[in-house]
Design a protein around this motif. Structure first.
Motif, PDB file in Angstrom:
ATOM      1  N   LEU A 113      24.716  37.348 -33.968  1.00 47.17           N
ATOM      2  CA  LEU A 113      24.508  37.008 -32.569  1.00 47.17           C
ATOM      3  C   LEU A 113      25.444  35.870 -32.190  1.00 47.17           C
ATOM      4  O   LEU A 113      25.827  35.051 -33.034  1.00 47.17           O
ATOM      5  CB  LEU A 113      23.067  36.560 -32.339  1.00 47.17           C
ATOM      6  CG  LEU A 113      21.961  37.560 -32.646  1.00 47.17           C
ATOM      7  CD1 LEU A 113      20.605  36.854 -32.638  1.00 47.17           C
ATOM      8  CD2 LEU A 113      21.964  38.708 -31.644  1.00 47.17           C
ATOM      9  N   ASP A 117      24.279  35.694 -26.420  1.00 45.62           N
ATOM     10  CA  ASP A 117      23.152  36.622 -26.560  1.00 45.62           C
ATOM     11  C   ASP A 117      21.805  35.925 -26.358  1.00 45.62           C
ATOM     12  O   ASP A 117      20.761  36.586 -26.424  1.00 45.62           O
ATOM     13  CB  ASP A 117      23.156  37.264 -27.954  1.00 45.62           C
ATOM     14  CG  ASP A 117      24.381  38.105 -28.203  1.00 45.62           C
ATOM     15  OD1 ASP A 117      24.724  38.926 -27.335  1.00 45.62           O
ATOM     16  OD2 ASP A 117      25.016  37.939 -29.274  1.00 45.62           O
ATOM     17  N   THR A 274      19.257  39.160 -26.750  1.00 47.01           N
ATOM     18  CA  THR A 274      19.652  40.562 -26.680  1.00 47.01           C
ATOM     19  C   THR A 274      20.231  40.970 -28.034  1.00 47.01           C
ATOM     20  O   THR A 274      21.354  40.618 -28.380  1.00 47.01           O
ATOM     21  CB  THR A 274      20.686  40.786 -25.560  1.00 47.01           C
ATOM     22  OG1 THR A 274      21.765  39.859 -25.713  1.00 47.01           O
ATOM     23  CG2 THR A 274      20.040  40.595 -24.205  1.00 47.01           C
ATOM     24  N   SER A 275      19.434  41.672 -28.816  1.00 49.61           N
ATOM     25  CA  SER A 275      19.854  42.182 -30.125  1.00 49.61           C
ATOM     26  C   SER A 275      20.399  43.587 -29.904  1.00 49.61           C
ATOM     27  O   SER A 275      19.663  44.570 -29.946  1.00 49.61           O
ATOM     28  CB  SER A 275      18.671  42.181 -31.094  1.00 49.61           C
ATOM     29  OG  SER A 275      18.168  40.874 -31.275  1.00 49.61           O
ATOM     30  N   VAL A 287      22.203  42.394 -18.611  1.00 50.58           N
ATOM     31  CA  VAL A 287      22.569  41.002 -18.887  1.00 50.58           C
ATOM     32  C   VAL A 287      22.763  40.241 -17.580  1.00 50.58           C
ATOM     33  O   VAL A 287      22.269  39.110 -17.420  1.00 50.58           O
ATOM     34  CB  VAL A 287      23.839  40.954 -19.760  1.00 50.58           C
ATOM     35  CG1 VAL A 287      24.406  39.540 -19.811  1.00 50.58           C
ATOM     36  CG2 VAL A 287      23.538  41.444 -21.175  1.00 50.58           C
TER      37      VAL A 287
END
Length: 427
Positions: A113, A117, A274-275, A287
């Motif tokens: 990440l 993120d 946000t993975s 996003v």
């Protein structure tokens, strides 16, 4: 082709969102936990001189055995004294904190990440509000677990997002009923929510079950919202596995905070991560929608954000081990003592979080018809607070927290046993 690249994800083509930050709006679900617990507290017998035993709300910070680490306290003091964090924060959170959270989560992920993120929120409650609002659009629906955490339903209703419930299976350690998920989903389903480690059930999902959840989500073209507020609070047979491990199969929103692992729920520092190594959220405009919603909402206190790197990087493992040792002890006490109370049964010994669910057998009680009446009379007669299961979607169940000092827990369970003996149906 990468996993997930050929799947048509349901959010595609809709980059608008319905965000409303009016937190004063009352809905049935938002009232459920807080209002029910307040009702039970208001119902106490003021002439009872015994201490109130709080088995309804998971906040161990009031008990000396669960105090946070001095590393966290020192980090807050250092952040305040530095005077570096007296200004407004960027809406997504300050960069050092976001970088530290990304690095912290990267320890357990097969990909990396970046700070981009990570989005900081005012506790995990705001993270839930933002994600639900971002997904909301006319005709859409979201899949929620039953039993579950009622704030998802509250915010979904507030954003006019339809809710559909899938059951967790007590006979299988509260695993997700994946057949039910497939049956419930349609072309308007956007996401499913999992809570792991589980509130209110105390479950910790295996790697294999989480992988099946991700594969089901990919098959259906929906996203996964992984509530990991109790991440690493696991002390049973299953180690904690972050859902983000499977982000290449289906895109994952990971919601987390420092509240539970560091025992500081009042500090109100959470995050959305946000993975999504395949970049699906970016392609669908999600996003940008998260950033837009954060632009019109409150931020976590800047000095707490400033303390995050020191908290995450410098906390020693022995602090976590001590907390888990106490929770393992209290979980054992709770599970074993419940066996001595015929009117309640616990289907599974908890493996994590700070709660378990018990089934109420009203047929064994003389003058108690349901979980709400049980909780009201218990608070009045014994000064013990438990949460009626109706608050988490399970009528005639009770949620019990074991995140309290062991002797207080023994006392509270002893009072519940005395309560049963007094109300037991005569043979």
């Amino acid at each position: 082709m990468e996993n997930g690249a050929s799947t048509k994800w349901r959010f595609e083509g809709n980059k608008d969102y319905n965000y409303n930050s009016n937190t004063n709006t009352k809905t049935a679900a938002t009232l459920t936990v807080r209002a029910l617990l307040n009702t039970l507290l208001d119902n106490l017998n003021q002439n009872d001189t015994r201490p109130v035993i709080p088995l309804g709300h998971g906040d161990p910070s009031a008990f000396p055995c669960f105090r946070t680490t001095s590393v966290a306290v020192d980090a807050i003091v250092d952040a305040v004294r530095s005077a570096y964090y007296n200004s407004y924060s960027p809406t997504v959170g300050i960069l050092p904190a976001r970088r530290a959270i990304a690095d912290y989560l990267n320890r357990h992920l097969p990909y990396k990440l970046s700070p981009d993120d990570v989005y900081l929120t005012l506790g995990c409650t705001q993270a839930i509000e933002v994600i639900v609002s971002v997904l909301a659009r006319p005709g859409a629906n979201i899949l929620l677990p039953r039993p579950g955490f009622p704030y998802y339903e509250a915010h979904a209703k507030h954003s006019h997002l339809e809710v559909r419930h899938f059951d967790l299976l007590p006979e299988k350690g509260w695993e997700v009923d994946l057949d039910a998920v497939e049956a419930l989903a349609d072309e308007n389903t956007l996401a499913l929510v999992i809570i792991n480690p589980g509130n209110p059930c105390g479950n910790v999902y295996s790697y294999q079950h989480l992988q099946k959840i991700a594969e089901t989500a990919r098959k259906l073209g929906i996203m996964v919202i992984a509530d990991e507020v109790y991440a690493h609070v696991s002390f049973g047979n299953n180690p904690f596995v972050p859902m983000g491990v499977f982000g290449s199969i289906a895109p994952v929103f990971t919601l987390g905070s420092i509240s539970k692992r560091w025992i500081v729920p009042g500090w109100r520092l959470g995050w959305i991560v946000t993975s999504d190594p395949n970049g699906i959220f970016q392609k669908l405009g999600i996003v940008d929608s998260i950033k837009d919603s954060l632009n019109i909402s409150s931020d976590p206190a800047t000095f707490i954000q400033g303390a995050v790197p020191q908290i995450l990087e410098n906390t020693k493992e022995d602090f976590f081990s001590k907390t888990l040792d106490i929770l393992r002890e209290t979980a054992d006490i709770c599970y074993d003592r419940i066996k001595e109370i015929p009117c309640i049964t616990c289907p599974n010994k908890p493996d994590g979080s700070m709660f378990l669910m018990v089934k109420l057998k009203t047929s064994l009680l003389e003058d108690i018809s349901d979980d709400m009446e049980f909780a009201l009379k218990l608070s009045k007669e014994e000064s013990v607070i438990v949460l009626p299961g109706i608050a988490v979607g399970m009528k005639n169940w009770l949620r019990v927290t074991f995140a309290i000092e062991p002797t207080a827990l023994e006392d509270g369970l002893g009072r519940i046993k005395a309560f049963y003996n007094r109300h037991a149906k005569k043979q």
